[in-house]
Design a protein around this motif. Structure first.
Motif, PDB file in Angstrom:
ATOM      1  N   MET A   4      11.739  -2.329   4.286  1.00  0.00           N
ATOM      2  CA  MET A   4      10.438  -2.811   3.874  1.00  0.00           C
ATOM      3  C   MET A   4       9.835  -1.786   2.927  1.00  0.00           C
ATOM      4  SD  MET A   4       7.207  -3.608   6.337  1.00  0.00           S
ATOM      5  CE  MET A   4       6.100  -4.852   5.796  1.00  0.00           C
ATOM      6  N   GLN A   5       9.219  -2.257   1.863  1.00  0.00           N
ATOM      7  CA  GLN A   5       8.586  -1.352   0.910  1.00  0.00           C
ATOM      8  C   GLN A   5       7.082  -1.353   1.127  1.00  0.00           C
ATOM      9  OE1 GLN A   5       9.836  -2.223  -3.091  1.00  0.00           O
ATOM     10  NE2 GLN A   5      11.470  -0.717  -2.883  1.00  0.00           N
ATOM     11  N   ASN A  30      -1.358  10.878   1.777  1.00  0.00           N
ATOM     12  CA  ASN A  30      -0.179  11.738   1.773  1.00  0.00           C
ATOM     13  C   ASN A  30       0.425  11.716   3.169  1.00  0.00           C
ATOM     14  OD1 ASN A  30      -0.460  12.588  -0.890  1.00  0.00           O
ATOM     15  ND2 ASN A  30      -1.802  14.277  -0.319  1.00  0.00           N
ATOM     16  N   VAL A  31       1.702  11.378   3.259  1.00  0.00           N
ATOM     17  CA  VAL A  31       2.403  11.369   4.538  1.00  0.00           C
ATOM     18  C   VAL A  31       3.547  12.370   4.422  1.00  0.00           C
ATOM     19  CG1 VAL A  31       3.680   9.988   6.212  1.00  0.00           C
ATOM     20  CG2 VAL A  31       1.829   8.949   4.901  1.00  0.00           C
ATOM     21  N   GLU A  32       3.535  13.384   5.293  1.00  0.00           N
ATOM     22  CA  GLU A  32       4.536  14.435   5.224  1.00  0.00           C
ATOM     23  C   GLU A  32       5.932  13.853   5.432  1.00  0.00           C
ATOM     24  OE1 GLU A  32       5.302  18.783   7.223  1.00  0.00           O
ATOM     25  OE2 GLU A  32       3.292  17.923   7.267  1.00  0.00           O
ATOM     26  N   ASN A  33       6.871  14.344   4.676  1.00  0.00           N
ATOM     27  CA  ASN A  33       8.276  13.915   4.699  1.00  0.00           C
ATOM     28  C   ASN A  33       8.480  12.470   4.240  1.00  0.00           C
ATOM     29  OD1 ASN A  33       8.998  16.434   5.727  1.00  0.00           O
ATOM     30  ND2 ASN A  33       8.734  15.742   7.833  1.00  0.00           N
ATOM     31  N   ILE A  88       0.206   9.964  -2.245  1.00  0.00           N
ATOM     32  CA  ILE A  88      -0.665   8.814  -2.509  1.00  0.00           C
ATOM     33  C   ILE A  88      -0.132   8.040  -3.717  1.00  0.00           C
ATOM     34  CG2 ILE A  88      -2.991   8.129  -3.202  1.00  0.00           C
ATOM     35  CD1 ILE A  88      -4.021  10.630  -1.760  1.00  0.00           C
ATOM     36  N   GLY A  89      -0.020   6.715  -3.575  1.00  0.00           N
ATOM     37  CA  GLY A  89       0.397   5.852  -4.675  1.00  0.00           C
ATOM     38  C   GLY A  89       1.898   5.643  -4.794  1.00  0.00           C
ATOM     39  N   ASP A  90       2.687   6.364  -4.038  1.00  0.00           N
ATOM     40  CA  ASP A  90       4.137   6.196  -4.100  1.00  0.00           C
ATOM     41  C   ASP A  90       4.550   4.893  -3.416  1.00  0.00           C
ATOM     42  OD1 ASP A  90       4.267   8.654  -5.294  1.00  0.00           O
ATOM     43  OD2 ASP A  90       5.124   9.700  -3.571  1.00  0.00           O
ATOM     44  N   ILE A  91       5.572   4.250  -3.956  1.00  0.00           N
ATOM     45  CA  ILE A  91       6.170   3.079  -3.313  1.00  0.00           C
ATOM     46  C   ILE A  91       7.442   3.572  -2.638  1.00  0.00           C
ATOM     47  CG2 ILE A  91       7.213   0.825  -3.661  1.00  0.00           C
ATOM     48  CD1 ILE A  91       5.407   0.465  -6.091  1.00  0.00           C
ATOM     49  N   VAL A  92       7.473   3.467  -1.303  1.00  0.00           N
ATOM     50  CA  VAL A  92       8.604   3.989  -0.540  1.00  0.00           C
ATOM     51  C   VAL A  92       9.188   2.893   0.346  1.00  0.00           C
ATOM     52  CG1 VAL A  92       7.839   6.384  -0.544  1.00  0.00           C
ATOM     53  CG2 VAL A  92       7.074   4.866   1.248  1.00  0.00           C
ATOM     54  N   GLY A 104       9.463  -1.566  11.434  1.00  0.00           N
ATOM     55  CA  GLY A 104       8.672  -1.188  12.604  1.00  0.00           C
ATOM     56  C   GLY A 104       7.759  -0.012  12.321  1.00  0.00           C
ATOM     57  N   TYR A 105       8.247   0.961  11.541  1.00  0.00           N
ATOM     58  CA  TYR A 105       7.453   2.138  11.179  1.00  0.00           C
ATOM     59  C   TYR A 105       6.240   1.717  10.354  1.00  0.00           C
ATOM     60  CZ  TYR A 105       6.474   6.822   9.285  1.00  0.00           C
ATOM     61  OH  TYR A 105       5.889   8.003   8.915  1.00  0.00           O
ATOM     62  N   ALA A 106       6.466   0.794   9.422  1.00  0.00           N
ATOM     63  CA  ALA A 106       5.362   0.312   8.591  1.00  0.00           C
ATOM     64  C   ALA A 106       4.382  -0.512   9.417  1.00  0.00           C
ATOM     65  CB  ALA A 106       5.907  -0.523   7.436  1.00  0.00           C
ATOM     66  N   ARG A 107       4.893  -1.438  10.187  1.00  0.00           N
ATOM     67  CA  ARG A 107       4.066  -2.380  10.937  1.00  0.00           C
ATOM     68  C   ARG A 107       3.286  -1.699  12.068  1.00  0.00           C
ATOM     69  NH1 ARG A 107       7.868  -5.799  11.589  1.00  0.00           N
ATOM     70  NH2 ARG A 107       8.622  -4.929  13.523  1.00  0.00           N
ATOM     71  N   ASN A 108       3.910  -0.735  12.747  1.00  0.00           N
ATOM     72  CA  ASN A 108       3.302  -0.135  13.930  1.00  0.00           C
ATOM     73  C   ASN A 108       2.581   1.183  13.669  1.00  0.00           C
ATOM     74  OD1 ASN A 108       4.293  -2.213  15.561  1.00  0.00           O
ATOM     75  ND2 ASN A 108       6.265  -1.177  15.750  1.00  0.00           N
ATOM     76  N   TYR A 109       2.900   1.868  12.562  1.00  0.00           N
ATOM     77  CA  TYR A 109       2.293   3.171  12.337  1.00  0.00           C
ATOM     78  C   TYR A 109       1.521   3.247  11.020  1.00  0.00           C
ATOM     79  CZ  TYR A 109       1.739   8.194  11.781  1.00  0.00           C
ATOM     80  OH  TYR A 109       1.213   9.436  11.579  1.00  0.00           O
ATOM     81  N   LEU A 110       2.207   3.021   9.907  1.00  0.00           N
ATOM     82  CA  LEU A 110       1.592   3.248   8.601  1.00  0.00           C
ATOM     83  C   LEU A 110       0.445   2.275   8.297  1.00  0.00           C
ATOM     84  CD1 LEU A 110       4.769   3.941   6.456  1.00  0.00           C
ATOM     85  CD2 LEU A 110       3.109   5.597   7.285  1.00  0.00           C
ATOM     86  N   ILE A 111       0.672   0.985   8.470  1.00  0.00           N
ATOM     87  CA  ILE A 111      -0.345  -0.020   8.108  1.00  0.00           C
ATOM     88  C   ILE A 111      -1.553   0.020   9.050  1.00  0.00           C
ATOM     89  CG2 ILE A 111      -0.764  -2.493   7.809  1.00  0.00           C
ATOM     90  CD1 ILE A 111       2.123  -2.649   6.659  1.00  0.00           C
ATOM     91  N   PRO A 112      -1.383   0.081  10.392  1.00  0.00           N
ATOM     92  CA  PRO A 112      -2.572   0.129  11.262  1.00  0.00           C
ATOM     93  C   PRO A 112      -3.445   1.370  11.055  1.00  0.00           C
ATOM     94  CG  PRO A 112      -0.638  -0.421  12.553  1.00  0.00           C
ATOM     95  CD  PRO A 112      -0.166  -0.054  11.179  1.00  0.00           C
ATOM     96  N   ARG A 113      -2.846   2.484  10.659  1.00  0.00           N
ATOM     97  CA  ARG A 113      -3.602   3.716  10.460  1.00  0.00           C
ATOM     98  C   ARG A 113      -4.123   3.842   9.023  1.00  0.00           C
ATOM     99  NH1 ARG A 113      -0.228   4.793  14.528  1.00  0.00           N
ATOM    100  NH2 ARG A 113      -0.997   6.060  16.249  1.00  0.00           N
ATOM    101  N   ASN A 114      -3.953   2.801   8.221  1.00  0.00           N
ATOM    102  CA  ASN A 114      -4.401   2.764   6.828  1.00  0.00           C
ATOM    103  C   ASN A 114      -3.744   3.842   5.970  1.00  0.00           C
ATOM    104  OD1 ASN A 114      -5.853   0.597   6.013  1.00  0.00           O
ATOM    105  ND2 ASN A 114      -7.857   1.457   6.517  1.00  0.00           N
ATOM    106  N   PHE A 115      -2.510   4.231   6.319  1.00  0.00           N
ATOM    107  CA  PHE A 115      -1.770   5.166   5.509  1.00  0.00           C
ATOM    108  C   PHE A 115      -1.042   4.440   4.381  1.00  0.00           C
ATOM    109  CE2 PHE A 115      -1.149   8.270   9.304  1.00  0.00           C
ATOM    110  CZ  PHE A 115      -2.416   8.767   9.102  1.00  0.00           C
ATOM    111  N   ALA A 116      -0.826   3.114   4.546  1.00  0.00           N
ATOM    112  CA  ALA A 116      -0.057   2.366   3.560  1.00  0.00           C
ATOM    113  C   ALA A 116      -0.439   0.888   3.594  1.00  0.00           C
ATOM    114  CB  ALA A 116       1.440   2.510   3.850  1.00  0.00           C
ATOM    115  N   ILE A 117      -0.066   0.194   2.506  1.00  0.00           N
ATOM    116  CA  ILE A 117      -0.183  -1.268   2.458  1.00  0.00           C
ATOM    117  C   ILE A 117       1.181  -1.809   2.051  1.00  0.00           C
ATOM    118  CG2 ILE A 117      -2.643  -1.382   1.948  1.00  0.00           C
ATOM    119  CD1 ILE A 117      -1.964  -1.724  -1.003  1.00  0.00           C
ATOM    120  N   GLU A 118       1.422  -3.060   2.385  1.00  0.00           N
ATOM    121  CA  GLU A 118       2.699  -3.671   2.060  1.00  0.00           C
ATOM    122  C   GLU A 118       2.830  -3.811   0.544  1.00  0.00           C
ATOM    123  OE1 GLU A 118       5.307  -7.617   3.252  1.00  0.00           O
ATOM    124  OE2 GLU A 118       3.391  -7.232   4.236  1.00  0.00           O
ATOM    125  N   ALA A 119       4.026  -3.562   0.027  1.00  0.00           N
ATOM    126  CA  ALA A 119       4.268  -3.594  -1.414  1.00  0.00           C
ATOM    127  C   ALA A 119       4.620  -5.004  -1.872  1.00  0.00           C
ATOM    128  CB  ALA A 119       5.368  -2.608  -1.788  1.00  0.00           C
TER     129      ALA A 119
END
Length: 148
Positions: free
Chosen positions: A1-2, A8-11, A15-19, A24-39
């Motif tokens: 998933m992109q 900034n997320v260590e490792n 900000i602004g990078d498409i990774v 599960g990491y995106a759905r359960n950690y990054l998106i709920p904590r507003n660290f990322a949005i779906e690409a």
């Protein structure tokens, strides 16, 4: 998933990078904590517009980190511990203890960002590295003395 990083997320990236990450990491950690949005295509187009704002935010965070580095490097921590005759401490000085002393000095930093090359187990002067930002680190002077 992109995903597009909003913080900034260590490792992982800045900000602004498409990774590409596990769903599960995106759905359960990054998106709920507003660290990322779906690409998605819509978000990618919005990213172009938001890049200027993200660049401003990145510069602002970097500037705040540099101010914090100046504060940290201006502080010298003195710790007195019980020690044996040859200056060997009973126990060791930990990053948690350093974080508490910094907090008492008015500089609040997470203990996980304080990196000791090895545990401090002797009396003397030491340098602890503080990772304030992925691009900026500070050197914290620590003086350990023998308690009377």
């Amino acid at each position: 998933m992109q995903v597009i990083l909003k913080e900034n997320v260590e490792n992982l990236g800045h900000i602004g990078d498409i990774v590409k990450v596990a769903p599960g990491y995106a759905r359960n950690y990054l998106i709920p904590r507003n660290f990322a949005i779906e690409a998605t295509e819509k978000n990618a187009k919005a990213l172009e517009h938001a890049k200027r704002q993200l660049e401003y935010k990145r510069n602002k965070v970097l500037e705040q980190a540099r101010v914090l580095v100046a504060k940290i490097e201006g502080v010298s921590l003195s710790i007195s511990h019980q020690a044996g005759e040859e200056g060997k401490l009973f126990g060791s000085v930990t990053n948690m203890e350093l974080a508490e002393l910094l907090k008492a000095q008015g500089v609040e930093i997470d203990r996980k960002k304080i990196v000791l090359a090895e545990p401090i187990k002797h009396v003397g002067e030491f340098i602890a590295v503080v990772k304030v930002h992925p691009e900026v680190t500070a050197n914290l002077k620590v003086v350990v003395t023998k308690a009377e």
